[in-house]
Design an enzyme around this catalytic site. Structure first.
Site, short mmCIF file in Angstrom:
data_model
loop_
_atom_site.label_atom_id
_atom_site.label_comp_id
_atom_site.label_asym_id
_atom_site.label_seq_id
_atom_site.Cartn_x
_atom_site.Cartn_y
_atom_site.Cartn_z
N ASN A 1 -11.09 -2.97 -4.12
CA ASN A 1 -10.38 -2.03 -5.00
C ASN A 1 -11.10 -1.77 -6.33
O ASN A 1 -10.75 -0.84 -7.06
CB ASN A 1 -8.93 -2.48 -5.26
CG ASN A 1 -8.02 -2.29 -4.07
OD1 ASN A 1 -7.11 -3.07 -3.84
ND2 ASN A 1 -8.23 -1.24 -3.28
N ASP B 1 0.82 -1.22 0.00
CA ASP B 1 0.00 0.00 0.00
C ASP B 1 0.85 1.27 0.00
O ASP B 1 1.96 1.28 0.53
CB ASP B 1 -0.91 -0.02 1.24
CG ASP B 1 -1.99 1.05 1.17
OD1 ASP B 1 -2.35 1.47 0.04
OD2 ASP B 1 -2.47 1.47 2.23
#
Ligand code: IPE
Ligand code: IPE
Ligand code: MG
Length: 243
Positions: free
Chosen positions: A68, A20
């Site tokens: 996502n 991330d």
């Protein structure tokens, strides 16, 4: 030249990486988010390579979550096209990977992925199936809750088929029906980017994982950072509820 390997007293058998911070990395540099994903893919290659050289048996990389898909289509497309690149790299490194005994697996629900991508994923998995020194798993369209749901569905099918009875179901019966199958649970989960959460990564499997958080953004994560995680892990006392 290849980096010299740091020595550790004890290594985790399985490390999970939550890749991330790509977007913020790009933003800091006034670049488009996609540039961050390109850089993040390079980090994946670097860390997969270094980890396999260190002798880490299982590394699981969280690349795309079931959540996502909420992102703009253009960004999702970019991330998907980068996978094709990950796979190219894996195939390109084939000889070296073969020497190191690298097996590649994918975790997650494939039904939403393009057929083209699925075909390459199948190919890479089949080609590396018999390797057992290091397993690199890429979690794509993966969600921890979706993993459990998918496993429970299989469990129910097996109960309906009379293979199992509801009263005899054990934790292991659930574990082995997850995408991770017979892989050991992660000993260590590494989350960069300054967020203190798991974001639906290996929800069932992380019950006793050691967690390592850092403000560094994934594209800046490097071999020294992995060494730092491993040094830290050496000092952890795992009790699993005992004394
Ligand atoms: C991780 O980086 C990549 C994916 C989740 C696919 P992000 O894109 O989430 O980066 P930030 O969190 O916005 O910085
Ligand atoms: C976690 O990152 C998922 C991956 C790295 C694939 P996110 O950027 O999606 O996580 P949140 O939204 O900050 O929890
Ligand atoms: Mg993020």
């Amino acid at each position: 030249m290849e980096r010299e390997l740091t020595r550790f007293e004890t290594l985790p058998t399985h490390i999970g990486f939550i890749m991330d911070g790509n977007g913020r990395w790009a933003k800091q540099r006034g670049l488009a988010r996609s540039a961050g994903h390109v850089e993040g893919a390079k980090t994946f290659k670097r860390i997969a390579d270094y980890g396999s050289r260190l002798g880490i048996r299982y590394m699981t990389f969280y690349a795309f979550s079931t959540e996502n898909w909420k992102r703009p289509a253009q960004e999702v497309d970019k991330i998907m096209s980068l996978f094709a690149e990950y796979l190219d790299w894996i195939l390109h490194k084939r000889q070296e990977n073969e020497l190191r005994g690298v097996r590649v697996r994918f975790l997650g629900d494939r039904s939403k992925l393009s057929q083209e991508l699925i075909d390459v994923m199948d190919y890479v998995e089949a080609e590396t199936r018999d390797k057992d020194k290091c397993t690199i798993s890429i979690a794509i369209n993966y969600g921890g809750r979706d993993d459990v749901l998918h496993g429970v569905r299989q469990l129910l099918r097996d109960v309906e088929a009379g293979i199992l009875s509801a009263d005899d179901i054990t934790e292991n019966d659930i574990s082995k029906r997850l995408y991770t199958g017979d892989m050991p649970d992660p000993d260590l989960i590494v989350r960069p980017s300054g967020e203190y959460r798991l974001s639906n990564f290996l929800t069932w499997q992380s019950a006793y994982s050691e967690l390592w958080f850092s403000d560094v953004l994934w594209p800046d994560f490097d071999e020294d950072m992995l060494d730092a995680c491993l040094r830290d892990y050496e000092k952890r006392q795992r009790r699993f509820g005992g004394v």
